[in-house]
Scaffold this motif. Sequence first.
Motif, PDB file in Angstrom:
ATOM      1  N   ASN A   1      12.662  29.322   2.341  1.00  0.00           N
ATOM      2  CA  ASN A   1      12.688  29.219   1.299  1.00  0.00           C
ATOM      3  C   ASN A   1      13.751  30.519   0.936  1.00  0.00           C
ATOM      4  O   ASN A   1      13.849  31.598   1.438  1.00  0.00           O
TER       5      ASN A   1
ATOM      6  N   VAL B   1      14.439  31.612  -2.253  1.00  0.00           N
ATOM      7  CA  VAL B   1      14.002  31.921  -4.090  1.00  0.00           C
ATOM      8  C   VAL B   1      13.959  33.637  -4.353  1.00  0.00           C
ATOM      9  O   VAL B   1      13.201  33.911  -3.252  1.00  0.00           O
ATOM     10  N   ASP B   2      14.933  33.787  -4.837  1.00  0.00           N
ATOM     11  CA  ASP B   2      14.825  35.082  -5.433  1.00  0.00           C
ATOM     12  C   ASP B   2      14.556  36.199  -4.123  1.00  0.00           C
ATOM     13  O   ASP B   2      13.743  37.280  -3.901  1.00  0.00           O
TER      14      ASP B   2
ATOM     15  N   ARG C   1       5.187  35.327  -9.074  1.00  0.00           N
ATOM     16  CA  ARG C   1       5.927  34.565  -9.327  1.00  0.00           C
ATOM     17  C   ARG C   1       7.106  33.544  -7.750  1.00  0.00           C
ATOM     18  O   ARG C   1       6.878  32.842  -8.212  1.00  0.00           O
ATOM     19  N   PHE C   2       6.722  34.345  -6.845  1.00  0.00           N
ATOM     20  CA  PHE C   2       6.764  33.726  -5.167  1.00  0.00           C
ATOM     21  C   PHE C   2       6.003  32.619  -5.597  1.00  0.00           C
ATOM     22  O   PHE C   2       6.219  31.879  -4.716  1.00  0.00           O
TER      23      PHE C   2
ATOM     24  N   GLU D   1       3.717  31.044  -7.754  1.00  0.00           N
ATOM     25  CA  GLU D   1       3.631  29.769  -8.240  1.00  0.00           C
ATOM     26  C   GLU D   1       4.747  29.376  -8.265  1.00  0.00           C
ATOM     27  O   GLU D   1       4.990  27.975  -8.198  1.00  0.00           O
ATOM     28  N   GLN D   2       5.489  29.410  -7.707  1.00  0.00           N
ATOM     29  CA  GLN D   2       7.217  29.028  -7.154  1.00  0.00           C
ATOM     30  C   GLN D   2       6.757  27.967  -6.108  1.00  0.00           C
ATOM     31  O   GLN D   2       6.849  26.736  -6.081  1.00  0.00           O
ATOM     32  N   GLN D   3       6.082  28.677  -5.206  1.00  0.00           N
ATOM     33  CA  GLN D   3       5.689  27.919  -3.355  1.00  0.00           C
ATOM     34  C   GLN D   3       4.600  27.178  -3.869  1.00  0.00           C
ATOM     35  O   GLN D   3       4.228  25.882  -3.370  1.00  0.00           O
TER      36      GLN D   3
ATOM     37  N   SER E   1       4.494  25.151  -6.658  1.00  0.00           N
ATOM     38  CA  SER E   1       5.266  24.151  -7.641  1.00  0.00           C
ATOM     39  C   SER E   1       6.497  22.973  -6.738  1.00  0.00           C
ATOM     40  O   SER E   1       6.830  22.464  -7.472  1.00  0.00           O
TER      41      SER E   1
ATOM     42  N   LYS F   1       8.516  25.340  -3.935  1.00  0.00           N
ATOM     43  CA  LYS F   1       8.913  25.493  -3.678  1.00  0.00           C
ATOM     44  C   LYS F   1       8.638  25.636  -1.980  1.00  0.00           C
ATOM     45  O   LYS F   1       9.491  25.957  -0.928  1.00  0.00           O
TER      46      LYS F   1
ATOM     47  N   LYS G   1       1.956  24.450   0.328  1.00  0.00           N
ATOM     48  CA  LYS G   1       1.867  24.591  -1.506  1.00  0.00           C
ATOM     49  C   LYS G   1       0.777  24.177  -1.674  1.00  0.00           C
ATOM     50  O   LYS G   1       0.331  24.692  -2.968  1.00  0.00           O
TER      51      LYS G   1
ATOM     52  N   CYS H   1      -1.048  27.765  -1.924  1.00  0.00           N
ATOM     53  CA  CYS H   1      -0.065  28.487  -2.990  1.00  0.00           C
ATOM     54  C   CYS H   1      -1.212  27.651  -3.954  1.00  0.00           C
ATOM     55  O   CYS H   1      -1.052  28.675  -5.072  1.00  0.00           O
TER      56      CYS H   1
END
Length: 322
Positions: A6, A8-9, A291-292, A294-296, A298, A300, A307, A310
Amino acid sequence: MAPTQNTVDENMQRSVSAPSTGATPAPEPSSLKAKQVKMSDLLALKGIPPPPPQPFVSLQQSRLDQIQAVFLAMYAPGIDKFLETRWYQEKARPQLLANVQLMAQYSGLIDAFDEPNVNDPTVSGRIESFEASVIWDTIRLCRSTNLSNGNAPPTQDPDLLTAVKRLEVFEALVTGEHLEANPLAPTSVQEPAAKSLTLPDQLQKRSSDFWNSIGYFLTLHDDEASSAKEIDDTLACARMLLDTCENRDVIYSIAIARHIGQRSADFPHSVPQPTITDEKDPGAKLYVAQRFLEQQASGKGTTQVIKRICGMVVRSWTVSRQ
């Protein structure tokens, strides 16, 4: 150990992972405190429940082979990666084959993946919840293993015992439970100095130390002001052991959301974005952890296990406030 894929951010994740130099603010009134939930409450991802248990049917050899292939290629490796064990890939297959209900669930899930209207949000949501329930029942296979051989002492299978204890810690973490004692506390046997360990042994020790810190975190009651500094120190210790492992990023973020989220009346529905550069700000940690995860959930996450786990975590935030 393979680093997480990952990206992301990443800067934000480092911010949420940074140890605080001060204790987290005291809890708000007890009415804000999240209630303890059951794992069965968390399988309805996005509020869509999984289908009822599949009926027992006689499975053809071709379907048995297909189930085993899916288990060995997708779910066993994903669970081992999450719990940092080897038991599921190396020893869990006989337990799966002996579990008639779970085999029926696997067969039903395989059929569900072939549904023609899988892009319909309701259908896809139901399949995600179905998969979450299958993954959870698969993880629990370690608990159904008979550790005793007649009247002999329990079999001390290190991989099995590790899986059982880490599962206990994860379940307590995500359901809001506290543990009376840390099941992953180091034994009283003196360990060799880190510098004398081989690289694989050092990596294994860091894995054990990370899980131990999460287990210890669960013995601390964050509604007690006297525990505030100890909790912050314990989470800071866990942060130092992340080692860019996706599963540890997830578990650490769950702990952050659990510890700080209950102090926010608006969590998880309205958490304002704080100044991300302020690494001491609990609000920044909570924002990025939420946020991390939620993105996992969704898409990520690098495995289906990550997935869906999370997704269960995100679901827990709503259920615990109802």
